[in-house]
Design a protein around this motif. Sequence first.
Motif, PDB file in Angstrom:
ATOM      1  N   ILE A  80       0.797  -1.208  -0.018  1.00 49.81           N
ATOM      2  CA  ILE A  80       0.063  -0.178   0.007  1.00 49.81           C
ATOM      3  C   ILE A  80       0.784   1.274  -0.006  1.00 49.81           C
ATOM      4  O   ILE A  80       1.805   1.435   0.841  1.00 49.81           O
ATOM      5  CB  ILE A  80      -0.807  -0.054   1.159  1.00 49.81           C
ATOM      6  N   LEU A  81       0.921   2.043  -1.257  1.00 46.12           N
ATOM      7  CA  LEU A  81       1.543   3.048  -1.144  1.00 46.12           C
ATOM      8  C   LEU A  81       0.573   4.376  -1.313  1.00 46.12           C
ATOM      9  O   LEU A  81      -0.480   4.325  -1.701  1.00 46.12           O
ATOM     10  CB  LEU A  81       2.412   3.040  -2.470  1.00 46.12           C
ATOM     11  N   SER A  82       0.983   5.619  -1.224  1.00 46.57           N
ATOM     12  CA  SER A  82       0.546   6.893  -1.245  1.00 46.57           C
ATOM     13  C   SER A  82       0.774   7.694  -2.571  1.00 46.57           C
ATOM     14  O   SER A  82       1.495   6.937  -3.484  1.00 46.57           O
ATOM     15  CB  SER A  82       1.218   8.038  -0.267  1.00 46.57           C
ATOM     16  N   PHE A  83      -0.088   7.932  -3.109  1.00 46.55           N
ATOM     17  CA  PHE A  83      -0.431   8.558  -4.467  1.00 46.55           C
ATOM     18  C   PHE A  83       0.827   9.539  -4.816  1.00 46.55           C
ATOM     19  O   PHE A  83       1.236   9.487  -5.718  1.00 46.55           O
ATOM     20  CB  PHE A  83      -1.731   9.482  -4.774  1.00 46.55           C
ATOM     21  N   GLU A  84       1.149  10.149  -3.586  1.00 45.08           N
ATOM     22  CA  GLU A  84       2.581  11.241  -3.707  1.00 45.08           C
ATOM     23  C   GLU A  84       3.612  10.278  -4.074  1.00 45.08           C
ATOM     24  O   GLU A  84       4.419  10.461  -4.915  1.00 45.08           O
ATOM     25  CB  GLU A  84       2.889  11.831  -2.548  1.00 45.08           C
ATOM     26  N   LEU A  88       3.362  10.981  -8.089  1.00 46.90           N
ATOM     27  CA  LEU A  88       3.848  12.342  -8.148  1.00 46.90           C
ATOM     28  C   LEU A  88       5.187  12.396  -7.367  1.00 46.90           C
ATOM     29  O   LEU A  88       5.504  13.327  -6.585  1.00 46.90           O
ATOM     30  CB  LEU A  88       2.957  13.102  -7.346  1.00 46.90           C
ATOM     31  N   GLN A  89       6.257  11.561  -7.957  1.00 53.23           N
ATOM     32  CA  GLN A  89       7.476  11.704  -7.567  1.00 53.23           C
ATOM     33  C   GLN A  89       7.778  13.020  -7.861  1.00 53.23           C
ATOM     34  O   GLN A  89       7.803  13.630  -8.771  1.00 53.23           O
ATOM     35  CB  GLN A  89       8.290  10.624  -8.098  1.00 53.23           C
ATOM     36  N   ASP A  90       8.678  13.856  -6.916  1.00 53.09           N
ATOM     37  CA  ASP A  90       9.070  15.107  -7.213  1.00 53.09           C
ATOM     38  C   ASP A  90       7.902  16.064  -7.513  1.00 53.09           C
ATOM     39  O   ASP A  90       8.194  17.192  -7.862  1.00 53.09           O
ATOM     40  CB  ASP A  90      10.042  15.150  -8.223  1.00 53.09           C
ATOM     41  N   GLY A  91       6.522  15.709  -6.873  1.00 57.97           N
ATOM     42  CA  GLY A  91       5.434  16.783  -7.103  1.00 57.97           C
ATOM     43  C   GLY A  91       4.910  16.844  -8.613  1.00 57.97           C
ATOM     44  O   GLY A  91       3.983  17.416  -8.782  1.00 57.97           O
ATOM     45  N   GLY A  96       5.480   8.470 -18.229  1.00 55.64           N
ATOM     46  CA  GLY A  96       6.346   7.462 -18.773  1.00 55.64           C
ATOM     47  C   GLY A  96       7.102   6.644 -17.496  1.00 55.64           C
ATOM     48  O   GLY A  96       7.299   5.520 -17.471  1.00 55.64           O
ATOM     49  N   ARG A  97       7.224   7.667 -16.460  1.00 54.56           N
ATOM     50  CA  ARG A  97       8.095   6.908 -15.427  1.00 54.56           C
ATOM     51  C   ARG A  97       7.097   5.949 -14.539  1.00 54.56           C
ATOM     52  O   ARG A  97       7.200   5.028 -14.091  1.00 54.56           O
ATOM     53  CB  ARG A  97       8.200   8.110 -14.401  1.00 54.56           C
ATOM     54  N   VAL A  98       5.703   6.401 -14.439  1.00 52.29           N
ATOM     55  CA  VAL A  98       4.757   5.565 -13.869  1.00 52.29           C
ATOM     56  C   VAL A  98       4.516   4.265 -14.616  1.00 52.29           C
ATOM     57  O   VAL A  98       4.351   3.315 -14.167  1.00 52.29           O
ATOM     58  CB  VAL A  98       3.388   6.286 -13.688  1.00 52.29           C
ATOM     59  N   LYS A  99       4.531   4.234 -15.998  1.00 50.74           N
ATOM     60  CA  LYS A  99       4.446   3.215 -16.826  1.00 50.74           C
ATOM     61  C   LYS A  99       5.668   2.180 -16.652  1.00 50.74           C
ATOM     62  O   LYS A  99       5.227   1.062 -16.542  1.00 50.74           O
ATOM     63  CB  LYS A  99       4.312   3.598 -18.438  1.00 50.74           C
TER      64      LYS A  99
END
Length: 194
Positions: A80-84, A88-91, A96-99
């Motif tokens: 379980i991870l937060s959406f941030e 939203l790494q680095d906000g 591409g990074r998420v995929k």
Amino acid sequence: MSVVLGVRDVDAGGRHVCAFHSGKNDLLELLVPYFLAGLSNGELCMWVISEVINRDEAINSIEKAALKKGIRMDRDQIEILSFEDWYLQDGVFQAGRVKRAWRERLSLALSKGYRCLRITGDTSWLGPEDWDKFVRYEDEIGREFATDPLVAMCTYPLNRVPRPNIDQVLATHQFGVIKRCGEWNLLRAAGPDR
């Protein structure tokens, strides 16, 4: 209507569905059975939470339901991870990074002997400035993972998604579900079947 998707649903490729919710109770009603099915089917599960449900509420709800149903739950089987931390790494949302991160998690799941990767991410964090970029990302995800052992349920808050945007979301998923008069109902996808 059952909205629980099991491993038989991914035998011929992935499943990418959306669900429209009205808050915490709807999310728990949808996602607890969804993850119990994954735990029972030997799948690696991942829940990306938003501000609607916190990590403790998520894990406690799953553990309580698993115990009640007699399902063995290994905490290493669900993350379980937060959406941030996920989106939203680095906000900043970078599709591409998420995929790439989903692809890495899928590879990890398969390398550990899990039958598939079962995921969900709530979009309550999504602002209007990222809407079009996120809809394109959803379409790309559906196409790129269509033949992979992946089950994805993307959840959208009804109070933050205008009617025209609901149609956009449906166009990027195989089908959707929404609660009407206390019952979950199937919504046909507006776009091509994946």
